[in-house]
Design a protein around this motif. Sequence first.
Motif, PDB file in Angstrom:
ATOM      1  N   GLN A  38       5.837  -8.376   6.582  1.00 13.35           N
ATOM      2  CA  GLN A  38       5.477  -6.967   6.666  1.00 13.35           C
ATOM      3  C   GLN A  38       6.689  -6.082   6.926  1.00 13.35           C
ATOM      4  O   GLN A  38       7.729  -6.544   7.421  1.00 13.35           O
ATOM      5  CB  GLN A  38       4.438  -6.754   7.768  1.00 13.35           C
TER       6      GLN A  38
ATOM      7  N   SER B 119      -7.913   2.261   3.617  1.00 14.99           N
ATOM      8  CA  SER B 119      -7.806   2.125   2.160  1.00 14.99           C
ATOM      9  C   SER B 119      -9.181   1.950   1.527  1.00 14.99           C
ATOM     10  O   SER B 119      -9.508   2.580   0.513  1.00 14.99           O
ATOM     11  CB  SER B 119      -6.926   0.923   1.790  1.00 14.99           C
TER      12      SER B 119
ATOM     13  N   GLU C 285      -0.580  -5.561  -2.614  1.00 11.00           N
ATOM     14  CA  GLU C 285      -0.217  -5.926  -1.247  1.00 11.00           C
ATOM     15  C   GLU C 285       0.026  -4.672  -0.412  1.00 11.00           C
ATOM     16  O   GLU C 285       0.726  -3.766  -0.849  1.00 11.00           O
ATOM     17  CB  GLU C 285       1.059  -6.782  -1.232  1.00 11.00           C
ATOM     18  N   LYS C 286      -0.572  -4.655   0.769  1.00  7.27           N
ATOM     19  CA  LYS C 286      -0.282  -3.594   1.737  1.00  7.27           C
ATOM     20  C   LYS C 286       0.694  -4.179   2.749  1.00  7.27           C
ATOM     21  O   LYS C 286       0.306  -4.957   3.623  1.00  7.27           O
ATOM     22  CB  LYS C 286      -1.570  -3.115   2.414  1.00  7.27           C
ATOM     23  N   LYS C 287       1.941  -3.827   2.622  1.00  7.27           N
ATOM     24  CA  LYS C 287       3.007  -4.473   3.396  1.00  7.27           C
ATOM     25  C   LYS C 287       3.373  -3.754   4.689  1.00  7.27           C
ATOM     26  O   LYS C 287       3.979  -4.342   5.576  1.00  7.27           O
ATOM     27  CB  LYS C 287       4.259  -4.600   2.530  1.00  7.27           C
TER      28      LYS C 287
ATOM     29  N   ALA D  66      -3.778  -7.817   2.881  1.00  2.78           N
ATOM     30  CA  ALA D  66      -3.755  -6.740   3.870  1.00  2.78           C
ATOM     31  C   ALA D  66      -3.419  -7.360   5.215  1.00  2.78           C
ATOM     32  O   ALA D  66      -4.294  -7.893   5.910  1.00  2.78           O
ATOM     33  CB  ALA D  66      -5.105  -6.028   3.916  1.00  2.78           C
TER      34      ALA D  66
ATOM     35  N   ILE E 133      -0.922   1.813  -3.709  1.00  6.12           N
ATOM     36  CA  ILE E 133      -1.734   0.597  -3.591  1.00  6.12           C
ATOM     37  C   ILE E 133      -3.215   0.914  -3.712  1.00  6.12           C
ATOM     38  O   ILE E 133      -3.962   0.240  -4.431  1.00  6.12           O
ATOM     39  CB  ILE E 133      -1.452  -0.132  -2.260  1.00  6.12           C
ATOM     40  N   ASP E 134      -3.651   1.970  -3.020  1.00  2.00           N
ATOM     41  CA  ASP E 134      -5.060   2.342  -3.091  1.00  2.00           C
ATOM     42  C   ASP E 134      -5.450   2.734  -4.507  1.00  2.00           C
ATOM     43  O   ASP E 134      -6.560   2.431  -4.966  1.00  2.00           O
ATOM     44  CB  ASP E 134      -5.352   3.496  -2.129  1.00  2.00           C
TER      45      ASP E 134
ATOM     46  N   LEU F  72      -6.569  -8.292  -2.400  1.00  2.38           N
ATOM     47  CA  LEU F  72      -5.634  -7.430  -1.685  1.00  2.38           C
ATOM     48  C   LEU F  72      -5.129  -8.152  -0.453  1.00  2.38           C
ATOM     49  O   LEU F  72      -5.894  -8.469   0.460  1.00  2.38           O
ATOM     50  CB  LEU F  72      -6.312  -6.124  -1.265  1.00  2.38           C
TER      51      LEU F  72
ATOM     52  N   SER G 248      -2.398  -2.981   8.674  1.00  5.55           N
ATOM     53  CA  SER G 248      -1.947  -2.358   7.421  1.00  5.55           C
ATOM     54  C   SER G 248      -2.838  -1.210   6.945  1.00  5.55           C
ATOM     55  O   SER G 248      -2.599  -0.643   5.884  1.00  5.55           O
ATOM     56  CB  SER G 248      -1.844  -3.419   6.323  1.00  5.55           C
TER      57      SER G 248
ATOM     58  N   ASP H  37      -2.726   6.576  -2.186  1.00  2.00           N
ATOM     59  CA  ASP H  37      -1.348   6.125  -2.347  1.00  2.00           C
ATOM     60  C   ASP H  37      -1.291   5.106  -3.488  1.00  2.00           C
ATOM     61  O   ASP H  37      -2.304   4.815  -4.138  1.00  2.00           O
ATOM     62  CB  ASP H  37      -0.808   5.550  -1.037  1.00  2.00           C
TER      63      ASP H  37
ATOM     64  N   LYS I 102      -6.204  -1.374   6.281  1.00  2.00           N
ATOM     65  CA  LYS I 102      -7.121  -1.882   5.261  1.00  2.00           C
ATOM     66  C   LYS I 102      -8.422  -1.079   5.211  1.00  2.00           C
ATOM     67  O   LYS I 102      -8.883  -0.709   4.126  1.00  2.00           O
ATOM     68  CB  LYS I 102      -7.414  -3.348   5.571  1.00  2.00           C
TER      69      LYS I 102
END
Length: 619
Positions: free
Chosen positions: A287, A39, A260-262, A30, A10-11, A28, A34, A8, A36
Amino acid sequence: MSNTPELDVIDNEIYNCLHIESPKSFFLFAGAGSGKTRSLVNVLAKIKAERGLSLKMKRQRIAVITYTNAACDEIIHRLDQDSLFFVTTIHSFVWELIKPYQSDIKAWLTVDIQRKIAETEEEQRKGRAGTKAAMDRASRLQSLAKRLEALPNIHTFTYSPNGDNRSRDSLNHTEVIYIAADFLLTKPLLAKILVRKFPVLLIDESQDTKKELIDAFFHVQAENKDMFSLGLFGDTMQRIYSDGKPGLGKGLPNDWVKPEKKVNHRCPKRIVKLINRIRIHADDKLQEYAEEKEEGLARLFVIGGDGRDKAQTELQVGKRMAELTGDPLWSGDAEEIKVLTLEHHMAANRLNFLPLFEPLYACDRTVTGLLDGSLSELRLFTEQILPLIEAKKAGDNFEVARLVKKYSPLLERDILKGGKDQRALLNSANDAVNSLFELWQQGEPTLLQIVKSLWDTKLFDLGDTLSIIGRRKEVNVEDDANEERNEVVDAWDKALEANFGQIKSYKTYISGASKFGTHQGVKGLQFPRVMVIIDDEEARGFLFSYGKIFGDKELTKTDRDNEAAGKETSVDRTTRLFYVACSRAEKSLAVVAYSKNPQQVKNHVIAQEWFSEEEVEII
């Protein structure tokens, strides 16, 4: 390329940082739930598919530092145990770095021990003779001098990340971390070897990695940014240990990437809304919930009055949650509900090991090892004495012999090979076991009685701190309250008053085998039904105060002064733990708060928009 995973946005941003020819470093964010680990695995799988062969031809690997051995095993399994990845815990990783530097380790230890001797001699010079503190300092000086004298004869130092490291040639956990941090800063060749061998270093739960070591990695990255990528995964709101780096992720260099993984994929929508409100005063890292998640349910039960049967009250809460959720497992077997006590004092009190726990928890230098189960003095009791006594009680002589052979200095290999009468050595060890076991003939002995027995027989190595206490003569020694004391020895003086039965309770708790979860033990885990117990009176903590975040208590002058100075307060620490606990819930959450001012608590949480009027029940 058919096995290359799709990433995706972010990854893919993380993946693009890890080009060996043009590396970038990143932090990151996370948050809870999320994804993590997913990912991390996806990014590494793509690197393996597209760049793995090239890296292997250069004899390069990607290092991944994780929080626990269990996390290591999971990632290794998901990466098909590929040798391209060196997945390990922080202690194992840094030991691999410094292990070749044996002469430098010896030099570092020589300076460190000499410094400790000089400091202790100065304390002894200033102190008053004839006191317990003076006797302890003399014992410490004797141990330090003995270790310093032994250093020239040690050719190879050893270290076990999961062991107790009690032999004279072994390093302890703290030494390994500090040596590594120092060497990375002062030995450019070590940094170059690190970068050459591991052009990518990824650190999970970076907010709880010891700050001195994180700073050393930052230094290596700054000096080698054109050939080294440092990737930090973390969430400062989930920092548990006090020796982690505060504010990690803030003030990073401009060339660092900050993805950021939101989206929280774990919690239902209602729980995500709650934890966002809990965190809102700490930072802006809020989040989003996954659209496909159910609404979920959160309730606060405020328990007023004194003298209640808490176990019965919590059972009543479970039955009420079953009504509200339509989930009968809330009122069923307790194993179906994850109970989080947040403050360890509460679990220690309920499981009857508070006298052992409390003094060690109050000491900055023992608290981390107490909570993660690594404190070597405690492991003497949990990993050596407890199984030995249980085997002896069961009449399992084979297990008794195995434990003594494995742990006792009386039967060390060098001694057995030294030409001494082996039968006499075995008889001596057997007599020591019997002498120890006699303590149980009158019931559970205290830990101090056990220490005294071990000091006399030398059945097991007591280590420096317990040796100081074991060496004391059975005489009344004046204890001057004005003397400067050793806080670790003082903590153990109190803890050793506990009876041995508390060791088994402590081990059950810290291993996760009890019904009470620790906030350390559950980090990264998730449970369908979570009950969070809040009880300041039972917790007896000085580092945390739930009354302050629930409007039940006023802030202290220390809190206000720390807040004004930008320092961490008990409110900050408490809010983080509450966030971690609530964010474990996959379906529904019950918060049980004991308070003498239930209406005040209700008004406060409604004003904070944590819970609505209908979500708070006073019992």
